[in-house]
Every structure is written in C-alpha cells, then in structure tokens.
Motif scaffolding. Structure first.
Motif, mmCIF file in Angstrom:
data_model
loop_
_atom_site.group_PDB
_atom_site.id
_atom_site.type_symbol
_atom_site.label_atom_id
_atom_site.label_comp_id
_atom_site.label_asym_id
_atom_site.label_seq_id
_atom_site.Cartn_x
_atom_site.Cartn_y
_atom_site.Cartn_z
ATOM 1 N N THR A 52 -2.647 4.665 51.599
ATOM 2 C CA THR A 52 -3.655 3.724 50.974
ATOM 3 C C THR A 52 -3.174 3.402 49.341
ATOM 4 N N LYS A 53 -2.356 4.058 48.742
ATOM 5 C CA LYS A 53 -2.028 4.172 47.565
ATOM 6 C C LYS A 53 -0.708 4.660 47.122
ATOM 7 N N ILE A 54 0.143 3.699 46.264
ATOM 8 C CA ILE A 54 1.418 4.244 45.738
ATOM 9 C C ILE A 54 1.561 3.828 44.366
ATOM 10 N N VAL A 55 1.541 4.818 43.412
ATOM 11 C CA VAL A 55 1.701 4.706 41.856
ATOM 12 C C VAL A 55 3.093 4.848 41.511
ATOM 13 N N TYR A 56 3.636 4.058 40.734
ATOM 14 C CA TYR A 56 5.111 3.983 40.735
ATOM 15 C C TYR A 56 5.578 3.036 39.389
ATOM 16 N N ASN A 57 6.354 3.428 38.581
ATOM 17 C CA ASN A 57 6.973 2.651 37.514
ATOM 18 C C ASN A 57 5.683 1.953 36.604
ATOM 19 N N GLY A 58 4.728 2.690 36.399
ATOM 20 C CA GLY A 58 3.489 1.847 35.590
ATOM 21 C C GLY A 58 2.689 1.008 36.458
ATOM 22 N N ILE A 59 2.877 0.752 37.725
ATOM 23 C CA ILE A 59 2.101 -0.043 38.544
ATOM 24 C C ILE A 59 1.014 0.757 39.359
ATOM 25 N N GLU A 60 -0.050 0.681 39.232
ATOM 26 C CA GLU A 60 -1.126 1.376 39.684
ATOM 27 C C GLU A 60 -1.262 1.635 41.269
ATOM 28 N N ASN A 61 -0.725 0.415 41.817
ATOM 29 C CA ASN A 61 -0.683 0.516 43.274
ATOM 30 C C ASN A 61 0.269 -0.440 43.862
#
Length: 637
Positions: A35-44
C-alpha cells in the motif's frame, strides 16, 4: 532494519512495515497488498488516490475446467494468513498465504497461494515471488493470466522506459477519461482529444504499443524527474515465464502502471491458457523479481537512472539463482544442473554439409507436455542464444524432465529432441546435435527471411490522425495504430500481386494479409505470387512451405493457376487467436504448413499461386507471413 507487525505496534493496525534505512514499504495484513513505499523523500511512490487494494498486488484470471476464452474470473489475490519467514540483521522475508478448501468451490481459484516479500539490508529495492500449488484431489480449472502490478503515483512518475529506444514522457491516466479522449476500434486504444498536457493532443495511447518479447524484457519502469527517482521491475530469469523467448508480454503503460507478467494469453489466445484436469497436481514458483528503486538529489541528471537500472540488471542476473529465498521450492545453484553442446544444421540442399546454428535459440522445455514448446505453460523453461559456431550452454536448470528445443534464424521449423533428465549438480555435454529442417527439394523461389516475424516486409506509415510520436521514424514502426486500414488505401480495388524476380518484399509485400474494407464490412483477400518455370516435372510433387508469423481467426487457402478451384490445393482451416494485428505486434505464434502441388497443375512459363485469406467481418482477421518457399521435386534439376 525494523519490522512492525499488526498487534505489536498499535500505530500500524493491520499493517506490516519493513524499513531497511533506504526504503520503507507497507503491506496490508493479512491480504499482502503493498500500500505504501517511501523512498528518496517521496512519501508514497504508489498512487494514494487508489483504494489500498489497487496499488501493489498479485492478481490472476481463471475459469472452470471446460470453459473457453481467455478471461473468466478476475482475482486480486488476497491472503488470509501472515507469517515471518526470516528476520535477522541481513534480511526480512515475510509470507502472505491463502489455503484453498472445498468451501471456496466456484469462488476462488483452486490453488494454495503463498506470496513472499524480501527486503535485504543495504538493498535499494525489494523482491517478490509466489508459490502456486494445486493438490491432486482438487478440481480442474483454467489459468489464463497471473502477474504482479504496481500502480505508481501519477504526481511523480510521468516518464516511462522499456528499452534504450522505447522511452518517453507519457500521458496521464486522466487523459483516458471519456471527456478527454475518443475510444477507437478496440477499447484499449484511445485518441487523446483534450489531454491535460496539450503536447499529447492527437496521439493514440494504447498499452499494447509497449509490449515486449521475453528475450528483451528484463528491466523496465518509470522515472520521476524531480526529485530524480526510478521505479524498475527487474526480471533476472525467464524460467518462470511461459511461451519461450519470443512470447510477448505487457510492460508499463499509462496509469502509471508497471507489470511483471508470468502467464498470459496475449499474442497467442486460448492456446496459451494453462488447463488443469481434475486430479492433476501442480506446483510452480513465479519469481523472484526485483523492484529496484534508485534516486538522486534534486537538480541532478535524471537520465542516469535508466543507465543505473541496466547496471543493476547485470548485478541481478549474475546473482541468479538467488541464494536468499527461504522457500525449499526455490532451488539454489547447487541443487540445479547444466547442459551444453553445439547445434548444427543439415540442409541437404545447402552448399555445406553442416552449418553452425549461428544465433539459434536453444532451450529446455517441459518434456511432459505434448504441444509445441511455445505453448508449454505448466513447467519451467530455460533458454539461451547459441554463439556464431552454434555452441550453447545453459546453467542453473531446475531438476526435472525436459525436451531440448531450438529454432534457427534462416531455417524453417522447430528442433525437438528426446527427453533429457536434469538432476542436482549434473553437467551434461550433448556434443554435436544436428537439426534437419523440413526440405524435400531445391528452392525455386522464396519470399522473406525465416525469423518468425513479418518485420522484413512492408510496414506503411500510419494515418497522420492516429500516431504515437515515439514510433515515428522508429525501427518498430509496426507498433502504430490503424495500420490494417492502410491496406485498403493502398489496394482499394484489387489485391496485392507479387512477381518473383521483379518485386521487392520490403516494398511490395504488405506486412499482414488483412481484410479489405468494402462498404460497411470487411472481406477476405486473395494475394497472387506470379513466377516462371522453365521446366515442369509433371509427375513430381512441388512443396510450397508456408511459415506464418501470426494468425487471427483466419483461414489460408492455396490455389494454383485457377483462383476459383474448389477444393483448393490446401487449406489451414480456421486458425489462430493471436490478435497481433490489433495489438501492434509483428508476430504471434509460429505455424508451419506445407502445401503439396502436383506437377500437372503447373505449366512451363508463367504460373500463379493464389493465397486466399477467406475469412472476413473484422479488420483484425488475418495472417502475417514469416517466409514462403517453393521447392521443386527432389529429382528435378
């Protein structure tokens, strides 16, 4: 590395969160939906306006045994049980599983399904694989498709890359809404009439324009330009795909959607649907595939992301088979075997006795299925490309019984050998293996080149009102929409006529024998091949070899010197559901036919072969030729 479980930390009820300090992924518990992947400052990285079960998921299409077609029931696979398989300083592997029983009869596909996710310490991405199992006592069914899908955040991901020469800024999913587009002759294709970004106005969008053959489908995905961020699907092996190296699959498309296809009937039809009988057991591991994330700080060159993804592909393929998946159903390298040899071609009318099978595709396909290797779908397949001397080497083969299969560019037909048993640690040297392609006599004339595609024939420019700008002046010009209607424009009254020794197949042989539009319907067409014979063996039998690259609800009839002869010299009967004309492919399934032409039907001087595709009613009915050859009787000069 941190693992938060439902019931352990009440901040995340019904969620599993895996965080390795580089990325954080959230998976629903027990469904097993990302449902969610947080990476490189992007919340999802995933599309938050979608419902949570429509972001990152495994799905399938199935139907009851005896059903026809390629759709049936759609299932977005929801698990019912969660467990931690491995949790240590190096990795986390989690399982989301579902066990089938008789209470699910007619409601859920009769399979035990175990979806796995793996995150390694220090890794910029995550792995996923699944184990499907049918027990012997369970009912039969048809499995038409299964895959992993990720719906990415449209705010961030606007640039798609499938290959070095197949990447571009993409329209938005909003552009496919009724008020912004016009649906074309089939629902997947739309003409963008009022897109959000004016640069896309007048273009055609269709997910099938970005299809790719398995042999070339190893890394593809999306780029966010600011902050520079990539989401890539890397497939390090083809062993868990079906259909061999030329099988075409969907990749990425407007959504933004990223797909990892494992089983599909695209460009093949119902012949590619996996069909299980009552009492037939089966188990298959799909994957692992790697979802690779890469990023740069704002202001850096985002073009680096694609190059880096290709380098990561090399790392993943060099690591295959992976050593870390915990399931005993995924064998490690020491539990697998290898095979090597050299493939030679013997053509009795060639200048050389034995020709190295330069560039041949050589592989092992399930030896227990009776169909052509390109339709085998229950077992595993292992393929490689032979070098210029015909040598091949296939490593890390799962234990089992296989047939050695091959096809060689420049020659018709398929090579298929005796059964080969692969055991753990085995090293099999086949030495020299000889393929004798179909041949009865010397070549009188030929059209095309045997490579299982219609690529070398004439592909027209698209109607300027229906273009995809990516494919203007592109090697894959056949991927434009509406090329089937260009035939009627080029041949409004009379069909194609090809004169051997005068015509040029690259200019004068339309890439598909489609129907011609007449009034409000589409009718079958008859193409002519005119050729001269200096001498005729009246007592011999001439062989017309017809290698087809595709067929869709078609019937090919052959007549000689009499276009109205009844019955024809040869007919295929109704063949094919490849749909490659509709879906912008240059081939579907390979088919090889031989029409026997008695010498008494030929004359000294001018002769004509009439090739009639007799079926009509649709612009998408037709065939594509790979190669045609007329052979003289074996005792002719």
């Amino acid at each position: 590395m941190m693992l938060v479980l439902a019931g352990v930390n009440m901040i995340f009820p019904n969620l599993v969160v895996i965080d390795n300090g580089i990325l954080q992924m959230t998976i629903s518990n027990p469904d097993g939906i990302v449902t969610k992947i947080v990476y490189n400052g992007i919340e999802n990285l995933l599309e938050e306006t979608n419902t949570e079960d429509n972001r990152g998921y495994w799905d399938l299409n199935w139907s009851a045994a005896g059903s026809t077609g390629t759709t049936g029931f759609y299932e977005r696979i929801a698990a019912t049980s969660f467990s931690i398989v491995v949790e240590d300083e190096e990795m986390v592997e989690v399982s989301f599983s579902r066990t089938w029983d008789a209470s699910y009869q007619g409601k859920l596909v009769p399979l035990n399904i175990d979806k796995r996710f793996i995150v390694l310490q220090g890794s910029s991405g995550f792995y996923s694989y699944a184990i499907y199992e049918k027990l012997k006592e369970w009912p039969g069914f048809n499995l038409a498709q299964t895959r992993i899908a990720f719906k990415l955040n449209k705010k961030w991901f606007r640039y798609m890359a499938v290959a070095d020469d197949r990447q571009r800024d993409m329209p938005l999913p909003d552009d496919r809404l009724p008020e912004r587009c016009q649906t074309l002759a089939f629902p997947e294709a739309v003409l963008l009439t009022n897109p959000v970004e004016p640069e896309f106005k007048g273009e055609v969008d269709d997910k099938y324009q970005y299809s790719c053959e398995n042999k070339d489908l190893q890394v593809q995905g999306w780029i966010c330009k600011d902050p520079p961020t990539g989401f890539w699907q890397i497939t390090p092996s083809d062993e868990f795909r079906t259909g061999g190296p030329l099988k075409q699959n969907l990749t990425s498309h407007v959504g933004p959607t990223n797909l990892a296809m494992f089983i599909s009937a695209h460009y093949a039809g119902e012949d590619m649907v996996v069909k299980f009988a009552d009492g037939e057991p089966w188990k298959r591991v799909f994957g692992p595939v790697f979802m690779y994330l890469n990023g740069l700080p704002t202001g850096f060159d985002w073009n680096w992301l694609w190059q880096d993804a290709k380098e990561q592909l090399f790392t993943e393929t060099e690591s295959w088979p992976y050593s870390f998946p915990a399931s005993e159903d995924f064998p490690t390298s020491d539990q697998r075997g290898s095979i090597s040899g050299r493939l030679l071609v013997y053509d009795s009318y060639s200048d050389e006795d034995y020709t190295p099978a330069d560039g041949a595709y050589v592989g092992l396909a399930s030896g227990t299925e009776v169909n052509s290797w390109q339709l085998q779908s229950k077992g595993y397949q292992f393929w490689t490309k032979a070098d210029e001397s015909g040598y091949f080497y296939i490593t890390d083969i799962r234990a089992g019984d296989y047939a050695l299969c091959a096809w060689v560019p420049g020659f018709i037909g398929d090579f298929r050998s005796f059964s080969i048993s692969i055991t753990a640690g085995c090293i099999i040297d086949m030495d020299d293996v000889v393929y004798k392609p179909p041949r009865d006599g010397p070549t009188i004339w030929e059209i095309g080149f045997p490579d299982r595609t219609a690529r070398e024939f004439y592909v027209p420019d698209p109607d300027p009102n229906y273009v995809n700008k990516l494919y203007l002046n592109h090697p894959d010009r056949f991927r434009q929409y509406g090329l089937w209607d260009r035939y009627t424009e080029l041949y409004p009254n009379d069909d194609l006529v090809y004169t051997v020794g005068v015509s040029d197949c690259q200019k004068d042989w339309f890439f598909a024998q489609v129907t011609r539009k007449k009034d409000n319907t589409y009718i079958g067409t008859t193409w002519q091949i005119i050729f001269k014979l200096e001498n005729v063996n009246q007592n011999g039998v001439y062989k017309l070899r017809l290698a087809l690259a595709m067929a869709n609800q078609a019937e090919l009839q052959v007549r000689v010197n009499d276009p109205k002869a009844d019955p024809p010299v040869f007919t295929t009967g109704l063949i094919g559901h490849d749909n490659a004309i509709t879906r912008h492919g240059i081939h579907g399934l390979y088919r090889l036919y031989t029409a026997d032409i008695e010498g008494v039907k030929l004359v000294q001087g001018d002769n004509t072969v009439f090739l009639t595709q007799s079926r009509g009613g649709s612009p998408f009915v037709g065939i594509m030729y790979d190669y045609i050859r007329l052979e003289a009787p074996p005792d002719s000069d």
